[in-house]
Write an enzyme that holds these catalytic residues in place. Structure first.
Site, PDB file in Angstrom:
ATOM      1  N   PRO A   2       0.830  -1.211   0.000  1.00  0.00           N
ATOM      2  CA  PRO A   2       0.000   0.000   0.000  1.00  0.00           C
ATOM      3  C   PRO A   2       0.864   1.261   0.000  1.00  0.00           C
ATOM      4  CG  PRO A   2      -0.023  -1.042   2.160  1.00  0.00           C
ATOM      5  CD  PRO A   2       0.724  -1.961   1.243  1.00  0.00           C
ATOM      6  N   GLU A   3       0.402   2.291  -0.672  1.00  0.00           N
ATOM      7  CA  GLU A   3       1.104   3.569  -0.682  1.00  0.00           C
ATOM      8  C   GLU A   3       0.348   4.557   0.211  1.00  0.00           C
ATOM      9  OE1 GLU A   3       3.615   4.857  -3.170  1.00  0.00           O
ATOM     10  OE2 GLU A   3       3.689   3.237  -4.620  1.00  0.00           O
ATOM     11  N   LYS A  61       3.625   5.782   5.416  1.00  0.00           N
ATOM     12  CA  LYS A  61       2.788   4.589   5.274  1.00  0.00           C
ATOM     13  C   LYS A  61       2.527   3.919   6.612  1.00  0.00           C
ATOM     14  CE  LYS A  61       5.027   3.844   0.847  1.00  0.00           C
ATOM     15  NZ  LYS A  61       5.827   2.902   0.049  1.00  0.00           N
ATOM     16  N   HIS A  94      -6.779 -15.970   8.336  1.00  0.00           N
ATOM     17  CA  HIS A  94      -5.666 -15.022   8.315  1.00  0.00           C
ATOM     18  C   HIS A  94      -5.800 -13.917   9.360  1.00  0.00           C
ATOM     19  CE1 HIS A  94      -4.374 -17.174   4.861  1.00  0.00           C
ATOM     20  NE2 HIS A  94      -5.385 -16.777   4.104  1.00  0.00           N
ATOM     21  N   ARG A 114       0.514 -13.121   4.833  1.00  0.00           N
ATOM     22  CA  ARG A 114       1.934 -13.492   4.770  1.00  0.00           C
ATOM     23  C   ARG A 114       2.681 -13.226   6.075  1.00  0.00           C
ATOM     24  NH1 ARG A 114       3.843 -11.091  -0.899  1.00  0.00           N
ATOM     25  NH2 ARG A 114       5.658 -12.358  -0.466  1.00  0.00           N
ATOM     26  N   ARG A 156      22.539  16.525  -0.043  1.00  0.00           N
ATOM     27  CA  ARG A 156      22.588  15.063  -0.068  1.00  0.00           C
ATOM     28  C   ARG A 156      23.468  14.478  -1.176  1.00  0.00           C
ATOM     29  NH1 ARG A 156      19.987  10.714   2.610  1.00  0.00           N
ATOM     30  NH2 ARG A 156      19.593  12.258   4.202  1.00  0.00           N
ATOM     31  N   ARG A 266      14.232  -2.131  -9.465  1.00  0.00           N
ATOM     32  CA  ARG A 266      12.877  -1.875  -9.927  1.00  0.00           C
ATOM     33  C   ARG A 266      12.982  -1.114 -11.229  1.00  0.00           C
ATOM     34  NH1 ARG A 266       9.885   0.400  -4.669  1.00  0.00           N
ATOM     35  NH2 ARG A 266      11.944   1.224  -4.205  1.00  0.00           N
TER      36      ARG A 266
END
Ligand SMILES: [Zn+2]
Length: 283
Positions: A2-3, A61, A94, A114, A156, A266
């Site tokens: 989830p975002e 999150k 679950h 999970r 940075r 990714r």
């Protein structure tokens, strides 16, 4: 995974259906669900029983329920869900923890297929639980300070997309929303942060806020009464993505085909024309 917009949707649901109620009892149905609570499941159950839930809060999150000075922090992991519903419905395989309330109304269930997610009771954590204190504010919370972040980005010396995903700088921006915000701001994902001008940083942070806000509006009403599901469909992903997952499709702004690059195991999606690659790229 989830975002932020999906997690904020869940937070609003919890605020509506759980805040203001008093926990009657807690049953931990799988010890992994409270593995970080070192005093064990019975102690966790005792710590939460009888507690009044005062608010549902979020940073990035991460979600927590305030109970007086203390907090119940939920790490949802890959598949964790917080569900509110009829207390008499069957308990599925679950369900890892179940909270009933003194008003005998809808119960709260932590389900996790999970078992990567978990719950932590954090004494004194109602404002900001210690386990997530190192996480920077997200763009939708009042503590978010664009000036401070702009200065930190300059120092940075990294690629801008890597910086957007760094939760010690800014939280709540996942892969999808990073690519979409960079496209809106017409910035390449490998742009070195120290070369970014103040207006470019301001443009990017405005785009990040805009993308998250739009996603929240698209997904913010998708849970129905008594049922809160962190993995619920937001509806945003299909309709509004300009570049993420759109390899070889035309850029909605200029028609150039969207490019996919490999990035941190990714992908990074961008428009080669709207977001030209910098001469000196960092990633
Ligand atoms: Zn374009």
């Amino acid at each position: 995974m989830p975002e932020l917009p999906e997690v904020e949707t869940v937070r609003r649901g919890l605020e509506q259906y759980v805040a203001g109620r008093t926990v009657s009892s807690v049953q931990v149905l799988h010890p992994r669900a409270v593995r970080r609570h070192l005093a064990g499941a019975p102690d966790f159950e005792a710590a939460m029983a009888g507690r009044a839930i005062t608010a549902a809060r979020r940073r990035g999150k991460y979600l927590w329920l305030s109970a007086g000075e203390d907090a119940l922090l939920a790490h949802l992991g890959m598949s964790g869900q917080l569900l509110v519903g009829d207390p008499d419905r069957p308990v599925g395989p679950h369900v890892r923890a179940r909270f009933t309330f003194c008003d005998a109304g809808p119960d709260l269930r932590f389900t996790d297929q999970r078992t990567f997610g978990h719950l932590i009771f954090v004494p004194g954590g109602h404002e900001l639980p210690a386990p997530i204190a190192h996480i920077a504010p997200d763009p939708l919370e009042p503590a978010f300070d664009r000036e401070v972040l702009a200065a930190r980005l300059h120092r940075r010396r990294t690629g801008i997309k890597r910086a957007l995903l760094d939760q010690s700088l800014i939280s709540g921006v996942g892969n999808i929303y990073a690519d979409e915000a960079l496209w809106r701001a017409r910035l390449h994902w490998a742009r070195p942060t120290e070369t970014m001008t103040r207006p470019e940083i301001a443009r990017l942070l405005a785009a990040v806020t805009e993308v998250l806000t739009e996603a929240l509006q698209a997904g913010g009403t998708s849970f129905d009464a008594q049922y809160i599901n962190v993995n619920g469909e937001s509806g945003y992903f299909d309709r509004s993505l300009a570049v993420y997952g759109q390899e070889d499709r035309p850029c909605p702004r200029c028609g150039t085909l969207v490019r996919r690059d490999r990035f941190m195991n990714r992908s990074a999606y961008s428009c080669p024309r709207c977001q030209p690659r910098p001469r000196r790229a960092r990633w």
